[in-house]
Design a protein around this motif. Structure first.
Motif, PDB file in Angstrom:
ATOM      1  N   VAL A 286      39.485  10.430 110.247  1.00  0.00           N
ATOM      2  CA  VAL A 286      39.964  11.416 109.268  1.00  0.00           C
ATOM      3  C   VAL A 286      39.497  11.055 107.863  1.00  0.00           C
ATOM      4  O   VAL A 286      39.097  11.927 107.077  1.00  0.00           O
ATOM      5  CB  VAL A 286      41.498  11.526 109.324  1.00  0.00           C
ATOM      6  CG1 VAL A 286      42.017  12.441 108.204  1.00  0.00           C
ATOM      7  CG2 VAL A 286      41.949  12.051 110.675  1.00  0.00           C
ATOM      8  N   LEU A 287      39.522   9.771 107.542  1.00  0.00           N
ATOM      9  CA  LEU A 287      39.079   9.337 106.213  1.00  0.00           C
ATOM     10  C   LEU A 287      37.599   9.616 106.006  1.00  0.00           C
ATOM     11  O   LEU A 287      37.192  10.121 104.945  1.00  0.00           O
ATOM     12  CB  LEU A 287      39.365   7.844 106.036  1.00  0.00           C
ATOM     13  CG  LEU A 287      39.021   7.253 104.662  1.00  0.00           C
ATOM     14  CD1 LEU A 287      39.918   7.847 103.584  1.00  0.00           C
ATOM     15  CD2 LEU A 287      39.148   5.739 104.682  1.00  0.00           C
ATOM     16  N   ILE A 288      36.768   9.328 106.994  1.00  0.00           N
ATOM     17  CA  ILE A 288      35.333   9.545 106.865  1.00  0.00           C
ATOM     18  C   ILE A 288      35.003  11.041 106.815  1.00  0.00           C
ATOM     19  O   ILE A 288      34.162  11.475 106.015  1.00  0.00           O
ATOM     20  CB  ILE A 288      34.584   8.855 108.019  1.00  0.00           C
ATOM     21  CG1 ILE A 288      34.622   7.336 107.805  1.00  0.00           C
ATOM     22  CG2 ILE A 288      33.150   9.345 108.122  1.00  0.00           C
ATOM     23  CD1 ILE A 288      33.946   6.535 108.875  1.00  0.00           C
ATOM     24  N   ILE A 289      35.673  11.844 107.641  1.00  0.00           N
ATOM     25  CA  ILE A 289      35.458  13.296 107.588  1.00  0.00           C
ATOM     26  C   ILE A 289      35.826  13.840 106.218  1.00  0.00           C
ATOM     27  O   ILE A 289      35.106  14.667 105.636  1.00  0.00           O
ATOM     28  CB  ILE A 289      36.269  13.999 108.696  1.00  0.00           C
ATOM     29  CG1 ILE A 289      35.670  13.688 110.073  1.00  0.00           C
ATOM     30  CG2 ILE A 289      36.310  15.501 108.465  1.00  0.00           C
ATOM     31  CD1 ILE A 289      36.451  14.274 111.225  1.00  0.00           C
ATOM     32  N   SER A 290      36.939  13.365 105.658  1.00  0.00           N
ATOM     33  CA  SER A 290      37.364  13.811 104.327  1.00  0.00           C
ATOM     34  C   SER A 290      36.365  13.387 103.261  1.00  0.00           C
ATOM     35  O   SER A 290      36.042  14.170 102.353  1.00  0.00           O
ATOM     36  CB  SER A 290      38.745  13.236 104.004  1.00  0.00           C
ATOM     37  OG  SER A 290      39.696  13.606 104.976  1.00  0.00           O
ATOM     38  N   ALA A 291      35.848  12.170 103.368  1.00  0.00           N
ATOM     39  CA  ALA A 291      34.874  11.681 102.386  1.00  0.00           C
ATOM     40  C   ALA A 291      33.588  12.504 102.445  1.00  0.00           C
ATOM     41  O   ALA A 291      33.014  12.862 101.405  1.00  0.00           O
ATOM     42  CB  ALA A 291      34.571  10.207 102.645  1.00  0.00           C
ATOM     43  N   ILE A 292      33.131  12.845 103.651  1.00  0.00           N
ATOM     44  CA  ILE A 292      31.925  13.667 103.796  1.00  0.00           C
ATOM     45  C   ILE A 292      32.158  15.045 103.200  1.00  0.00           C
ATOM     46  O   ILE A 292      31.284  15.610 102.525  1.00  0.00           O
ATOM     47  CB  ILE A 292      31.520  13.766 105.279  1.00  0.00           C
ATOM     48  CG1 ILE A 292      31.081  12.390 105.805  1.00  0.00           C
ATOM     49  CG2 ILE A 292      30.400  14.787 105.471  1.00  0.00           C
ATOM     50  CD1 ILE A 292      30.793  12.371 107.294  1.00  0.00           C
ATOM     51  N   TYR A 293      33.328  15.603 103.441  1.00  0.00           N
ATOM     52  CA  TYR A 293      33.672  16.924 102.895  1.00  0.00           C
ATOM     53  C   TYR A 293      33.617  16.900 101.368  1.00  0.00           C
ATOM     54  O   TYR A 293      33.036  17.801 100.737  1.00  0.00           O
ATOM     55  CB  TYR A 293      35.072  17.322 103.371  1.00  0.00           C
ATOM     56  CG  TYR A 293      35.412  18.772 103.156  1.00  0.00           C
ATOM     57  CD1 TYR A 293      35.267  19.699 104.184  1.00  0.00           C
ATOM     58  CD2 TYR A 293      35.877  19.231 101.927  1.00  0.00           C
ATOM     59  CE1 TYR A 293      35.581  21.030 103.995  1.00  0.00           C
ATOM     60  CE2 TYR A 293      36.185  20.568 101.731  1.00  0.00           C
ATOM     61  CZ  TYR A 293      36.040  21.458 102.768  1.00  0.00           C
ATOM     62  OH  TYR A 293      36.340  22.786 102.567  1.00  0.00           O
ATOM     63  N   VAL A 294      34.202  15.886 100.763  1.00  0.00           N
ATOM     64  CA  VAL A 294      34.210  15.778  99.300  1.00  0.00           C
ATOM     65  C   VAL A 294      32.795  15.596  98.759  1.00  0.00           C
ATOM     66  O   VAL A 294      32.411  16.224  97.758  1.00  0.00           O
ATOM     67  CB  VAL A 294      35.115  14.609  98.862  1.00  0.00           C
ATOM     68  CG1 VAL A 294      34.963  14.329  97.364  1.00  0.00           C
ATOM     69  CG2 VAL A 294      36.571  14.916  99.181  1.00  0.00           C
ATOM     70  N   LEU A 295      31.995  14.764  99.404  1.00  0.00           N
ATOM     71  CA  LEU A 295      30.632  14.505  98.939  1.00  0.00           C
ATOM     72  C   LEU A 295      29.745  15.740  99.069  1.00  0.00           C
ATOM     73  O   LEU A 295      28.873  15.983  98.218  1.00  0.00           O
ATOM     74  CB  LEU A 295      30.036  13.336  99.711  1.00  0.00           C
ATOM     75  CG  LEU A 295      30.651  11.962  99.408  1.00  0.00           C
ATOM     76  CD1 LEU A 295      30.058  10.894 100.314  1.00  0.00           C
ATOM     77  CD2 LEU A 295      30.440  11.588  97.936  1.00  0.00           C
ATOM     78  N   ILE A 296      29.936  16.533 100.111  1.00  0.00           N
ATOM     79  CA  ILE A 296      29.156  17.762 100.267  1.00  0.00           C
ATOM     80  C   ILE A 296      29.463  18.734  99.149  1.00  0.00           C
ATOM     81  O   ILE A 296      28.558  19.356  98.564  1.00  0.00           O
ATOM     82  CB  ILE A 296      29.422  18.404 101.644  1.00  0.00           C
ATOM     83  CG1 ILE A 296      28.783  17.559 102.745  1.00  0.00           C
ATOM     84  CG2 ILE A 296      28.879  19.832 101.695  1.00  0.00           C
ATOM     85  CD1 ILE A 296      29.077  18.053 104.152  1.00  0.00           C
ATOM     86  N   ASN A 297      30.735  18.873  98.800  1.00  0.00           N
ATOM     87  CA  ASN A 297      31.105  19.756  97.692  1.00  0.00           C
ATOM     88  C   ASN A 297      30.550  19.243  96.366  1.00  0.00           C
ATOM     89  O   ASN A 297      30.149  20.036  95.502  1.00  0.00           O
ATOM     90  CB  ASN A 297      32.629  19.897  97.616  1.00  0.00           C
ATOM     91  CG  ASN A 297      33.174  20.851  98.659  1.00  0.00           C
ATOM     92  OD1 ASN A 297      33.122  22.060  98.505  1.00  0.00           O
ATOM     93  ND2 ASN A 297      33.694  20.300  99.739  1.00  0.00           N
ATOM     94  N   LEU A 298      30.508  17.939  96.202  1.00  0.00           N
ATOM     95  CA  LEU A 298      29.897  17.358  94.999  1.00  0.00           C
ATOM     96  C   LEU A 298      28.413  17.677  94.947  1.00  0.00           C
ATOM     97  O   LEU A 298      27.876  18.048  93.886  1.00  0.00           O
ATOM     98  CB  LEU A 298      30.122  15.844  95.001  1.00  0.00           C
ATOM     99  CG  LEU A 298      29.388  15.035  93.919  1.00  0.00           C
ATOM    100  CD1 LEU A 298      29.837  15.463  92.533  1.00  0.00           C
ATOM    101  CD2 LEU A 298      29.610  13.544  94.118  1.00  0.00           C
ATOM    102  N   LEU A 299      27.736  17.543  96.080  1.00  0.00           N
ATOM    103  CA  LEU A 299      26.306  17.837  96.136  1.00  0.00           C
ATOM    104  C   LEU A 299      26.022  19.299  95.808  1.00  0.00           C
ATOM    105  O   LEU A 299      25.046  19.612  95.112  1.00  0.00           O
ATOM    106  CB  LEU A 299      25.765  17.492  97.523  1.00  0.00           C
ATOM    107  CG  LEU A 299      24.269  17.742  97.764  1.00  0.00           C
ATOM    108  CD1 LEU A 299      23.430  16.897  96.813  1.00  0.00           C
ATOM    109  CD2 LEU A 299      23.896  17.450  99.205  1.00  0.00           C
ATOM    110  N   VAL A 300      26.874  20.194  96.279  1.00  0.00           N
ATOM    111  CA  VAL A 300      26.695  21.621  95.986  1.00  0.00           C
ATOM    112  C   VAL A 300      26.800  21.880  94.488  1.00  0.00           C
ATOM    113  O   VAL A 300      25.999  22.635  93.912  1.00  0.00           O
ATOM    114  CB  VAL A 300      27.740  22.456  96.757  1.00  0.00           C
ATOM    115  CG1 VAL A 300      27.755  23.903  96.262  1.00  0.00           C
ATOM    116  CG2 VAL A 300      27.457  22.415  98.246  1.00  0.00           C
TER     117      VAL A 300
END
Length: 314
Positions: A286-300
């Motif tokens: 759950v922590l890694i999925i959340s981190a990927i989600y946050v980083l993708i939004n940052l990249l956008v």
């Protein structure tokens, strides 16, 4: 731009801290003793106490939390109760199938949605436009699991073209890799295709009659060039936001699709860990999925400046 990038990376820190608190509380807000739930009803008091010591549940909750945060910062997500392996290794071993599934789904999304949206805008004054709107609405509304079952029955049972379960790593050959992933990747992409194509179509229609497009047409530029060079380019900003959200949402979709198609990825690992009550692995996934989600939004957010030179960050 550099200052904005640094600020955005800094802003991720409190977000991830809040996420870590929520993930940590997954264990401690669960009714009952986590050690008892893991070992079952037939467990002895001694075994429960031993597991509590192993998981650190005998310490005050504040101490447990700060110990967990300290371990995360050093890359230690704990040890799997089921396999006794480091959680980071368990997740890393399962990341390949999930990444493959997401990558192929993203390719399907872009290859299908972008040409469809451009074609519909070009044929906007025909009956194709309302037909597209109806189909895109149906695509967004259909549940993934139901659509997956239909495709399995159609192409896995009635016409056995594709396998309905399993996974072949790309090391065994690209053809085998695609053979196992085409069906689940298409299911995962189907909902997002309708949404992104609709968003791109709406964005292009907003730009198609603006003053700058009329000026370009007055200069004698072909309509196809107007659509691709001017209308399509200006519709990319809102579409990029939706694509970024869709890519992040693919992570959630993999939980359902990997379970249905028995793909040994992170989604399947999460479901298996829930059944096994392997809390360290659940927390890590759950922590890694959340981190990927946050980083993708940052990249956008950072992509906006590259897609539109008019955007400047102070």
């Amino acid at each position: 731009m550099l200052q904005y990038t640094i600020r955005r990376f800094i802003s991720v820190i409190p977000v991830m801290f809040i996420v870590s608190v929520i993930v940590f509380l997954l264990v401690h807000l669960t009714p009952g003793n986590p050690a008892y739930l893991i070992l079952g009803e037939d467990s002895s008091k001694e075994s429960i106490k031993q597991l509590e010591e192993q998981l650190g549940l005998d310490k005050p909750i504040a101490v447990q939390f700060f110990d967990w945060i300290k371990n995360i910062l050093t890359g230690d997500l704990g040890q799997s109760i089921y396999s006794s392996e480091p959680v980071t290794q368990v997740i890393f071993d399962r990341f390949g199938p999930t990444f493959s599934l997401m990558l192929l789904s993203l390719i399907f999304i872009l290859v299908i949605s972008i040409p469809i949206a451009i074609f519909v805008v070009a044929m906007r004054k025909t009956i194709l436009d309302p037909i597209f709107l109806t189909i895109s609405l149906l695509g967004v509304s259909i549940p993934e699991f139901w659509f997956a079952i239909l495709l399995v029955l159609a192409f896995g049972v009635t016409f056995p073209i594709f396998p309905v379960a399993g996974y072949a790593p790309i090391a065994e050959g690209v053809f085998s890799w695609l053979y196992y992933l085409i069906l689940p990747a298409f299911v995962l992409a189907a909902v997002e295709v309708g949404l992104i194509a609709r968003m791109l179509r709406d964005g292009m229609l907003e730009s198609i009659n603006q003053d700058y497009t009329r000026t370009v047409r007055a200069k004698g530029v072909r309509e196809s060039t107007v659509l691709m060079k001017h209308v399509f380019a200006n519709a990319l900003i809102p579409t990029t936001t939706v694509v970024g959200t869709a890519v992040a949402g693919l992570l959630g979709g993999t939980v359902i699709i990997e379970t249905l198609f028995t793909i040994p990825g992170i989604g399947q690992l999460l479901i298996d860990s829930i059944y096994r009550r392997d809390y360290p692995v659940i927390q890590g996934v759950v922590l890694i999925i959340s981190a990927i989600y946050v980083l993708i939004n940052l990249l956008v957010d950072l992509l906006y400046a590259f897609l539109d030179p008019r955007i400047r960050y102070d």
